[in-house]
Design a protein around this motif. Structure first.
Motif, PDB file in Angstrom:
ATOM      1  N   SER A 149       0.943  -1.196   0.140  1.00 49.00           N
ATOM      2  CA  SER A 149      -0.048  -0.199   0.030  1.00 49.00           C
ATOM      3  C   SER A 149       0.804   1.261  -0.071  1.00 49.00           C
ATOM      4  O   SER A 149       0.340   2.378  -0.342  1.00 49.00           O
ATOM      5  N   THR A 150       2.114   1.034   0.437  1.00 49.54           N
ATOM      6  CA  THR A 150       2.940   2.355   0.537  1.00 49.54           C
ATOM      7  C   THR A 150       3.649   2.570  -0.900  1.00 49.54           C
ATOM      8  O   THR A 150       4.182   3.672  -1.319  1.00 49.54           O
ATOM      9  N   GLN A 151       3.759   1.686  -1.632  1.00 49.39           N
ATOM     10  CA  GLN A 151       4.136   1.549  -3.039  1.00 49.39           C
ATOM     11  C   GLN A 151       3.474   1.742  -4.203  1.00 49.39           C
ATOM     12  O   GLN A 151       3.864   2.345  -5.145  1.00 49.39           O
ATOM     13  N   GLU A 200       0.560   2.625  -6.609  1.00 45.58           N
ATOM     14  CA  GLU A 200      -0.513   3.685  -6.675  1.00 45.58           C
ATOM     15  C   GLU A 200      -1.849   3.283  -7.107  1.00 45.58           C
ATOM     16  O   GLU A 200      -2.652   4.026  -6.916  1.00 45.58           O
ATOM     17  N   LEU A 254      -2.746  10.873   7.800  1.00 47.86           N
ATOM     18  CA  LEU A 254      -3.422   9.962   7.236  1.00 47.86           C
ATOM     19  C   LEU A 254      -4.516   9.401   8.012  1.00 47.86           C
ATOM     20  O   LEU A 254      -4.425   8.936   9.175  1.00 47.86           O
ATOM     21  N   LYS A 271       6.860   4.851   3.215  1.00 48.12           N
ATOM     22  CA  LYS A 271       5.872   6.016   4.076  1.00 48.12           C
ATOM     23  C   LYS A 271       4.593   5.676   3.698  1.00 48.12           C
ATOM     24  O   LYS A 271       4.249   5.272   2.549  1.00 48.12           O
ATOM     25  N   TYR A 277       0.715   6.530  11.143  1.00 49.02           N
ATOM     26  CA  TYR A 277      -0.058   7.000  10.106  1.00 49.02           C
ATOM     27  C   TYR A 277      -0.745   8.322  10.516  1.00 49.02           C
ATOM     28  O   TYR A 277      -1.117   9.281   9.623  1.00 49.02           O
ATOM     29  N   ARG A 283       1.011   5.901   2.938  1.00 50.64           N
ATOM     30  CA  ARG A 283       0.330   6.587   1.622  1.00 50.64           C
ATOM     31  C   ARG A 283      -1.229   6.694   1.547  1.00 50.64           C
ATOM     32  O   ARG A 283      -1.515   7.753   1.128  1.00 50.64           O
ATOM     33  N   VAL A 284      -1.989   5.787   2.035  1.00 55.34           N
ATOM     34  CA  VAL A 284      -3.300   5.678   2.024  1.00 55.34           C
ATOM     35  C   VAL A 284      -3.913   5.344   3.364  1.00 55.34           C
ATOM     36  O   VAL A 284      -3.018   5.095   4.243  1.00 55.34           O
TER      37      VAL A 284
END
Length: 579
Positions: A272-274, A276, A349, A300, A344, A302-303
């Motif tokens: 999920s961090t990589q 898109e 996020l 990092k 997070y 991301r979602v």
């Protein structure tokens, strides 16, 4: 399903805790808490009714396994622990016949992994609803964790209007153990992390495939010059593998979530961090933030991310002991499972961490064997929050806020019946559960102890819920899909050209993420109108249309169209324009 050593070490580092915190009631509460881990087998999977159903399905599973060996001898899953779906490898047999119910589709699929292994899976959907539906890929835990363990979770999501892909990672269930020459040893050992991380990416590739972009395996990791597309093409031509997702016409590839358990939770956390393509993630014991890329750079968040664990889960301070829970000898750090979720939060996020009272590592997966303890309501609670999370962050449903911020799990009637003391609060008393989100109306919802609720939790306006009944369509949640895209559409009745600078403002209250179009035109033939289109998130929104410079006073017609998951909503309004 035992966690790999490096995964256990990573989670232990991630969940490092301070000195144990003493709670006055911990010693007296611990025996009752630990005894709850036997509820699932004692009250559900160990009952004569369930065991009879389990044994009745074994011939069917045996026949399927024999069909693989005789009808497709190139496949090599027979060395996997759960190649035969018997006893503890059977999963939730109640969902074996799910496709026999009218409107339910579950299509078996095979594809070729980058190692050359043949991967086995199923794609789920229900008839009806919008033409395109958001999608979710579910990644298993390791070793004794075939996809059938997660079929309750898949059925709930499919019934709620998602396209779902369940699959067995390499060395799991009915996927191959070894790869194909010359990469037959790639990911061929059980619990190889890359079989889950790279496998999840490959599963997404298959999920996104269609006739115009057929599935192609990526290059091997261990031998970058090797690609097994020729094997995939050969098996497609022979009618063995699927060239593309058979339900691609139902999938909205702009709204994709991933969920995973155990080593699968580690995998989806990393992917999920990589990747898109992913818009939201749910990690069942446990959310991780410590994965690293091959270059060593930290990943990092991301979602939006939901994590779930429990008093005896591997995400708890007990760490890897969660796969074999024992009574705790001292009170844990109340924040011991919340480290990833806090990361997070620091990244700005949306995040939530639900820690279940007496919850074990096996709460989201049904293993019908006394050696895999779990609570009675663990699967139901997992399904509830997973669906609500994806409804909020894939569909943008305003109603999902009520389900995420519900008080039902503080006073669950079914849990109270099973509990000798009548305690129906499913939130852990020793591990804090937390939420840090922004509601659709723009208000922050932050609570560091969901067991008490922080004055934030309330009625979700839905009736009783179980994954079994909902998954078979016997229950509905009144809040799952709003009847309308917008609950309010307002326009000015009178517009002064000089004061408003020719701007017509339409105010809306959107129940879901929607595409809004506004068209304003003077009610007179031969006069051109003006149009504005916007994609807007759920909540209170406005769309402004600016009339032409030579706009004259008179009566104007304003047409508003709102398109969302539930369909299209239209409204025609009249505005009197003066100077």
């Amino acid at each position: 399903m035992k966690a790999a050593r490096r995964l256990a070490a990573a989670i232990a580092a991630l969940s490092a805790v301070a000195a144990p915190v003493a709670f006055a009631d911990f010693t007296s509460d611990e025996p009752a808490t630990y005894n709850k881990t036997n509820e699932r087998f004692a009250l559900q999977t160990g009952t004569p009714e369930f065991q009879t159903l389990l044994r009745s399905k074994e011939p069917q599973s045996d026949q399927e396994a024999l069909g693989i060996l005789t009808g497709d001898p190139e496949r090599r899953p027979q060395g996997n622990l759960c190649f035969n779906h018997r006893d503890g490898c059977a999963g939730d047999v109640r969902f074996y016949d799910w496709p026999t119910q009218a409107g339910n589709l579950r299509k078996p699929v095979l594809w070729t992994a980058r190692s050359g292994a043949t991967i086995s899976g199923h794609v789920w959907v229900t008839e009806g609803g919008p033409a395109r539906k958001p999608g979710v890929v579910i990644t298993n835990g390791s070793v004794q964790a075939p996809e059938q363990l997660y079929w309750a979770q898949a059925a709930v999501l499919a019934q709620a209007g998602y396209v779902v892909l369940t699959w067995d990672p390499q060395t799991q269930g009915r996927s191959d153990g070894p790869g194909a020459a010359p990469t037959e040893n790639e990911n061929s050992q059980a619990q190889t992390v890359e079989a889950f991380t790279e496998g999840t990416v490959d599963a997404l590739d298959f999920f996104f495939s269609n006739p115009g972009s057929v599935f192609r395996p990526r290059n091997s990791r261990t031998m970058p010059g090797v690609n097994h597309s020729a094997k995939q093409d050969r098996r497609v031509a022979a009618g063995k593998n699927a060239a593309f997702n058979p339900l691609h016409t139902r999938l909205d590839t702009n709204r994709i979530g991933i969920a995973g358990h155990s080593l699968g939770a580690f995998a989806v956390s990393q992917v999920s961090t990589q990747d898109e393509r992913v818009d939201a993630v749910v990690a069942w014991d446990q959310l991780a933030v410590n994965a690293r890329t091959g270059s060593g750079a930290a990943l990092k968040p991301r979602v939006p991310a939901l994590g779930m664990s429990g008093d005896y889960g591997i995400g708890s301070p007990n760490g890897a002991a969660g796969v074999n829970p024992k009574p705790r000898q001292s009170a844990p750090d109340p924040q011991g499972a919340n480290g990833p979720s806090r990361t997070y939060s620091k990244a700005g996020l949306p995040t939530m961490q639900v820690n279940t009272r007496a919850g074990t590592h096996f709460e989201p997966a049904l293993i019908p064997n006394a050696g895999f303890p779990a609570t009675l309501r663990g699967i139901d609670q997992t399904a509830w929050y997973t669906l609500a999370w994806f409804d909020r962050y894939l569909r943008g449903e305003e109603s999902a806020d009520r389900r995420l911020l519900t008080d039902r799990w503080q006073k669950d009637a079914e849990d109270a019946k099973a509990d000798p003391a009548g305690n129906g609060n499913l939130f852990s008393a020793s591990l804090r559960s937390r939420v840090d989100i922004v509601r659709a109306d723009g208000a922050k919802a932050v609570c560091e102890d969901l067991r008490t609720g922080c004055g934030l939790l309330g009625d979700d306006r839905s009736g009783p819920f179980s994954a079994l009944d909902f998954g078979f369509g016997r229950q509905t949640l009144t809040a799952v899909r709003p009847a309308r895209c917008a609950t309010r559409i307002r326009e000015p009745k009178r517009l002064d050209l000089s004061r408003s600078k020719r701007r017509v403002t339409v105010r809306l209250r959107l129940a879901q993420n929607s595409r809004v179009g506004v068209y304003a035109k003077r009610a007179r033939r031969g006069v051109r109108g003006v149009r504005r289109r916007k994609a807007l998130p759920a909540g209170s929104r406005r769309v402004v249309v600016r009339l032409r410079r030579r706009a004259r006073p008179g009566r104007y017609r304003v047409r508003v169209g709102v398109r969302c998951t539930g369909g299209t909503q239209r409204k025609v309004m009249r505005v009197r324009v003066v100077r």
